[in-house]
Design an enzyme around this catalytic site. Structure first.
Site, PDB file in Angstrom:
ATOM      1  CD  GLU A  67       2.209  -0.979   3.698  1.00 26.61           C
ATOM      2  OE1 GLU A  67       1.341   0.102   3.574  1.00 26.61           O
ATOM      3  OE2 GLU A  67       3.210  -0.781   3.417  1.00 26.61           O
ATOM      4  CG  ASP A  68      -2.603   1.249   1.945  1.00 28.86           C
ATOM      5  OD1 ASP A  68      -1.523   0.825   1.984  1.00 28.86           O
ATOM      6  OD2 ASP A  68      -2.831   2.382   1.197  1.00 28.86           O
ATOM      7  N   GLY A 125       7.157  -3.533  -1.662  1.00 30.04           N
ATOM      8  CA  GLY A 125       7.618  -3.901  -0.769  1.00 30.04           C
ATOM      9  C   GLY A 125       8.564  -2.945   0.068  1.00 30.04           C
ATOM     10  NE  ARG A 138      -5.299   9.901   1.034  1.00 29.20           N
ATOM     11  CZ  ARG A 138      -4.198   8.945   0.600  1.00 29.20           C
ATOM     12  NH1 ARG A 138      -4.171   7.664   0.826  1.00 29.20           N
ATOM     13  NH2 ARG A 138      -2.886   9.623   0.416  1.00 29.20           N
ATOM     14  CB  THR A 185       6.139   0.952   2.223  1.00 29.95           C
ATOM     15  OG1 THR A 185       6.082   1.919   1.062  1.00 29.95           O
ATOM     16  CG2 THR A 185       5.841   2.025   3.512  1.00 29.95           C
ATOM     17  CG  LEU A 186       6.443  -4.856   4.768  1.00 23.15           C
ATOM     18  CD1 LEU A 186       5.378  -4.261   5.706  1.00 23.15           C
ATOM     19  CD2 LEU A 186       5.999  -6.031   4.055  1.00 23.15           C
ATOM     20  CG  ASP A 220       3.353  -1.598  -5.886  1.00 26.69           C
ATOM     21  OD1 ASP A 220       3.520  -2.530  -6.669  1.00 26.69           O
ATOM     22  OD2 ASP A 220       3.094  -0.549  -6.313  1.00 26.69           O
ATOM     23  CE  LYS A 276      -0.827  -2.512  -6.987  1.00 17.70           C
ATOM     24  NZ  LYS A 276      -0.449  -1.373  -7.533  1.00 17.70           N
TER      25      LYS A 276
END
Ligand code: 5GP
Length: 179
Positions: A102-103, A108, A168, A110-111, A106, A134
């Site tokens: 992951e970049d 979580g 980006r 997505t995770l 935040d 974060k």
């Protein structure tokens, strides 16, 4: 460049190329040690992690492969709370040791979504590597195993991370300037 302007927002310089590189190196060393004599499948979360994933993999010395998923939860500078999978995983992941790349972690969300997808595919193990984390925004209990840099709950951009598709390409990381 100390400051940059994108749309109507100003971003100020936050993390240098050297700081980013040291963090990537620190994560690579930890992964190389953890997975000695094993094979790892890195699953990078697009779009934001493409630059981190590329730099990280150049420093990985254990046997590995890489695959990509595309997830989206942010619109502009805000998380929508809902995560959609735009490109999924097609390969057989049964028994595989996965490291999610992951970049930034935040909330979580997505995770959590990715963990659910991977658990459905009967992987052997899942660990997560993220360049930025974060802690004040994180709302889940899933472990974040390899963290580059903990940052406050502020919007950042550059080194793969975008604002409405822009920024980006920047080699440093910038944060939103408060007025
Ligand atoms: P989460 O699902 O953990 O809330 O957020 C994960 C995704 O939201 C990241 O992969 C990234 O694409 C986006 N994101 C979260 N925080 C930031 C930020 O500060 N800046 C940018 N550009 N994207 C972010």
């Amino acid at each position: 460049m100390q400051e940059i302007q994108i749309h109507n927002s100003t971003f100020e310089s936050y993390l240098t190329e050297n700081e980013i590189d040291s963090s990537v190196q620190k994560i690579a060393v930890a992964i190389n040690s953890e997975y000695q004599d094993r094979h790892v499948l890195f699953i990078a979360v697009l779009n934001g992690s493409f630059m981190f994933c590329s730099d990280l993999l150049k420093k990985i010395t254990v046997s590995c492969a890489v695959s990509f998923v595309k997830m989206q939860s942010y619109e502009g500078q805000e998380t929508t709370g809902k995560v959609s999978e735009l490109i999924g995983l097609s390969e057989d992941l049964n028994g595989v040791d996965v490291v999610i790349v992951e970049d930034i972690v935040d909330t979580g969300n997505t995770l959590e979504k990715l963990y659910a997808l991977l658990n459905d595919k009967s992987v052997n193990s899942i660990k997560t590597a993220t360049l930025l984390y974060k802690p004040e925004a994180y709302k889940k209990n899933l472990p974040i195993d390899f963290v580059g840099i903990e940052i406050p709950n502020e919007f950042v951009l550059g080194y793969g991370l975008d604002y409405d598709g822009l920024g980006r390409n920047l080699s440093k990381i910038y944060k939103l300037k408060k007025h």
